[in-house]
Design a protein around this motif. Sequence first.
Motif, PDB file in Angstrom:
ATOM      1  N   ARG A 128      13.216  -3.436  -2.575  1.00 20.65           N
ATOM      2  CA  ARG A 128      12.075  -3.188  -3.457  1.00 20.65           C
ATOM      3  C   ARG A 128      11.085  -4.318  -3.191  1.00 20.65           C
ATOM      4  N   LEU A 129       9.928  -3.971  -2.658  1.00 23.11           N
ATOM      5  CA  LEU A 129       8.939  -4.967  -2.250  1.00 23.11           C
ATOM      6  C   LEU A 129       7.581  -4.593  -2.831  1.00 23.11           C
ATOM      7  N   TYR A 130       6.950  -5.524  -3.512  1.00 24.14           N
ATOM      8  CA  TYR A 130       5.635  -5.302  -4.128  1.00 24.14           C
ATOM      9  C   TYR A 130       5.623  -4.027  -4.986  1.00 24.14           C
ATOM     10  N   GLY A 131       6.715  -3.741  -5.664  1.00 22.36           N
ATOM     11  CA  GLY A 131       6.773  -2.583  -6.551  1.00 22.36           C
ATOM     12  C   GLY A 131       7.079  -1.259  -5.864  1.00 22.36           C
TER      13      GLY A 131
ATOM     14  N   ASN B 212      11.836 -16.443  -0.973  1.00 21.00           N
ATOM     15  CA  ASN B 212      11.414 -15.555  -2.082  1.00 21.00           C
ATOM     16  C   ASN B 212       9.914 -15.292  -2.060  1.00 21.00           C
ATOM     17  N   MET B 213       9.377 -15.105  -0.874  1.00 23.62           N
ATOM     18  CA  MET B 213       7.927 -14.963  -0.809  1.00 23.62           C
ATOM     19  C   MET B 213       7.429 -13.532  -0.931  1.00 23.62           C
ATOM     20  N   ILE B 214       8.369 -12.566  -0.913  1.00 24.63           N
ATOM     21  CA  ILE B 214       7.912 -11.197  -1.143  1.00 24.63           C
ATOM     22  C   ILE B 214       8.444 -10.782  -2.506  1.00 24.63           C
ATOM     23  N   PRO B 215       7.554 -10.625  -3.487  1.00 23.68           N
ATOM     24  CA  PRO B 215       8.042 -10.239  -4.815  1.00 23.68           C
ATOM     25  C   PRO B 215       8.528  -8.796  -4.833  1.00 23.68           C
ATOM     26  N   ALA B 216       9.540  -8.520  -5.661  1.00 21.82           N
ATOM     27  CA  ALA B 216      10.048  -7.146  -5.776  1.00 21.82           C
ATOM     28  C   ALA B 216       9.014  -6.275  -6.478  1.00 21.82           C
ATOM     29  N   GLU B 217       8.354  -6.861  -7.490  1.00 26.67           N
ATOM     30  CA  GLU B 217       7.390  -6.070  -8.252  1.00 26.67           C
ATOM     31  C   GLU B 217       5.966  -6.416  -7.828  1.00 26.67           C
ATOM     32  N   ALA B 218       5.065  -5.454  -8.051  1.00 25.14           N
ATOM     33  CA  ALA B 218       3.659  -5.711  -7.749  1.00 25.14           C
ATOM     34  C   ALA B 218       3.189  -6.821  -8.679  1.00 25.14           C
ATOM     35  N   GLN B 219       2.237  -7.651  -8.231  1.00 25.13           N
ATOM     36  CA  GLN B 219       1.782  -8.735  -9.091  1.00 25.13           C
ATOM     37  C   GLN B 219       1.077  -8.198 -10.323  1.00 25.13           C
ATOM     38  N   ASP B 220       1.273  -8.890 -11.526  1.00 20.18           N
ATOM     39  CA  ASP B 220       0.720  -8.409 -12.790  1.00 20.18           C
ATOM     40  C   ASP B 220      -0.790  -8.249 -12.706  1.00 20.18           C
ATOM     41  N   THR B 221      -1.448  -9.311 -12.259  1.00 21.89           N
ATOM     42  CA  THR B 221      -2.887  -9.232 -12.068  1.00 21.89           C
ATOM     43  C   THR B 221      -3.108  -9.170 -10.569  1.00 21.89           C
TER      44      THR B 221
ATOM     45  N   LYS C 152       0.860  -1.193   0.000  1.00 28.08           N
ATOM     46  CA  LYS C 152       0.000   0.000   0.000  1.00 28.08           C
ATOM     47  C   LYS C 152       0.891   1.236   0.000  1.00 28.08           C
ATOM     48  N   PRO C 153       0.380   2.350  -0.483  1.00 28.07           N
ATOM     49  CA  PRO C 153       1.223   3.555  -0.469  1.00 28.07           C
ATOM     50  C   PRO C 153       1.256   4.225   0.909  1.00 28.07           C
ATOM     51  N   THR C 154       0.633   3.619   1.913  1.00 25.13           N
ATOM     52  CA  THR C 154       0.572   4.236   3.246  1.00 25.13           C
ATOM     53  C   THR C 154       1.938   4.166   3.928  1.00 25.13           C
ATOM     54  N   GLY C 155       2.054   4.811   5.070  1.00 28.17           N
ATOM     55  CA  GLY C 155       3.320   4.808   5.812  1.00 28.17           C
ATOM     56  C   GLY C 155       3.650   3.429   6.356  1.00 28.17           C
TER      57      GLY C 155
END
Length: 461
Positions: free
Chosen positions: A188-191, A410-419, A153-156
């Motif tokens: 870099r976590l979830y994008g 490797n359970m936290i992806p660096a990028e946000a999921q595609d879908t 989330k973009p929150t703090g």
Amino acid sequence: MRLTSACTAVYGIVLDAGSSHTSVFIYEWPAEKENNTGMVQQLHTCNVKGKGISSYYANPDGAGKSLHECMMEAKNKIPANRHSETPVYLGATAGMRLLKMENEAASEKVLASVEHSLKTYPFSYQGARIISGQEEGAFGWITVNYLSKNLNKPTGTLGALDLGGASTQITFVPQQEIESNDNSIDFRLYGNDYHLYTHSFLCYGKDQALKLSMGMKLESTRVADKTKPIELRDPCFHPGYNFTKTAQSVFNTPCINGVNLPTGIISHVGLGNWSQCQQSIRKVFNITYCAYSKCSFNGVFQPSVDGKFGAFSAFFFVMDFLNLTSDSLDGTKQRLAKYCSTPWKEIVEKYPQIKQKYLSEYCFSGTYILTLLEDGYSFTSDNWKDISFIKKIGDSDAGWTLGYMLNLTNMIPAEAQDTPLMPDGGYITFMLLFTLLILVLLLMVFIYFRRSTRQAQKDII
Ligand SMILES: Nc1nc2c(ncn2[C@@H]2O[C@H](COP(=O)(O)OP(=O)(O)OP(=O)(O)O)[C@@H](O)[C@H]2O)c(=O)[nH]1
Ligand SMILES: [Ca+2]
């Protein structure tokens, strides 16, 4: 290692080999949602009996054997058909860092012993190592933010404060530039990019800080008659507290090497004076030098604390016992002063079920926590409320182990999921609307057929 198996639960085991004791954490998550934030949950914990693995330096075999009961519990908790796919990690913290500094060969023997032991269980052994203070801080931060579902989330985010027996960590996203590379860590976590400040103070866990503080008090004591016990008059212990200890048992640590300490017997006498106690604790923080724009203590760079913090491990045990988890800074000081001045006899009578060693140290520990947070990290009465003293978030303990496992699997992806996966609430709403649509369609088809049948009957008539 990557765990994939459709529609089943997946498990992972992390052993937290701390300076004071070892805990075994078993985590569980649904395989098909493994990359979703907040999905991994703590299924079970087991506290290994006895002291931490570093205490087995003279008998390394004992370190591995000590894990047996908890590993058998893990075997019983995890379904047998998942055993061989369940990764096991052991991370050792400040106790083993100190042992490595003192006697590297002994620390290697202890690690070899736990490795040998962990390989005898039917799980997938992934390694036993001493983790760095930076890792300990960073993975604690990942744990609390993963469990609070802050990461996609973009929150703090939530800063992390961990107080162990032998070290303490502070980790947060600062507003200002990080002036020292040693204290900077990027993820870099979830994008999202996270630029974290972290520091681990070795020897500033509550057990080592007590030894440091006692050592400093004794350093100034002149010993006239070496045959008599040395009296240590200590404002951080309750009035009426009077115990004899050997200097060896108090000062057997590399944290106070170089300090001119007495040997023999110490008569430890409590005075129960909170403000003197705080003055004595301030002396363990060196604030005389700083090569940066600002420092916490001992010349360590620290930007201003910012945002909300979760304070766990001994921060929680101590403040929870003292009933100080939701007081103002001033209220905390007043109640602590009252507690410290309570006679030892009254304290023992009031808490007969609590181990006297723990009981005797709460005045010191509470005052140490307050001084570390206020004088060390520069929290003030204005932002004191931003610190939450926590043990768990949901059903999972706050600590570095979950973050460590999430990273290694490797359970936290660096990028946000595609879908983007729909949150559970959205999924349920979607299924309800979908079912409703099908029912409406069926109803329309039914009405259409009835009408056509009637029309056909009319036509025949
Ligand atoms: N009062 C109380 N103290 C506890 C409890 N559990 C642990 N402690 C003490 O709190 C201190 C810190 O404990 P932990 O956070 O487990 O420390 P650790 O992980 O062994 O040490 P590090 O390697 O420095 O992280 C130690 O002095 C423990 O003896 C508890 O349930 N109650
Ligand atoms: Ca710890």
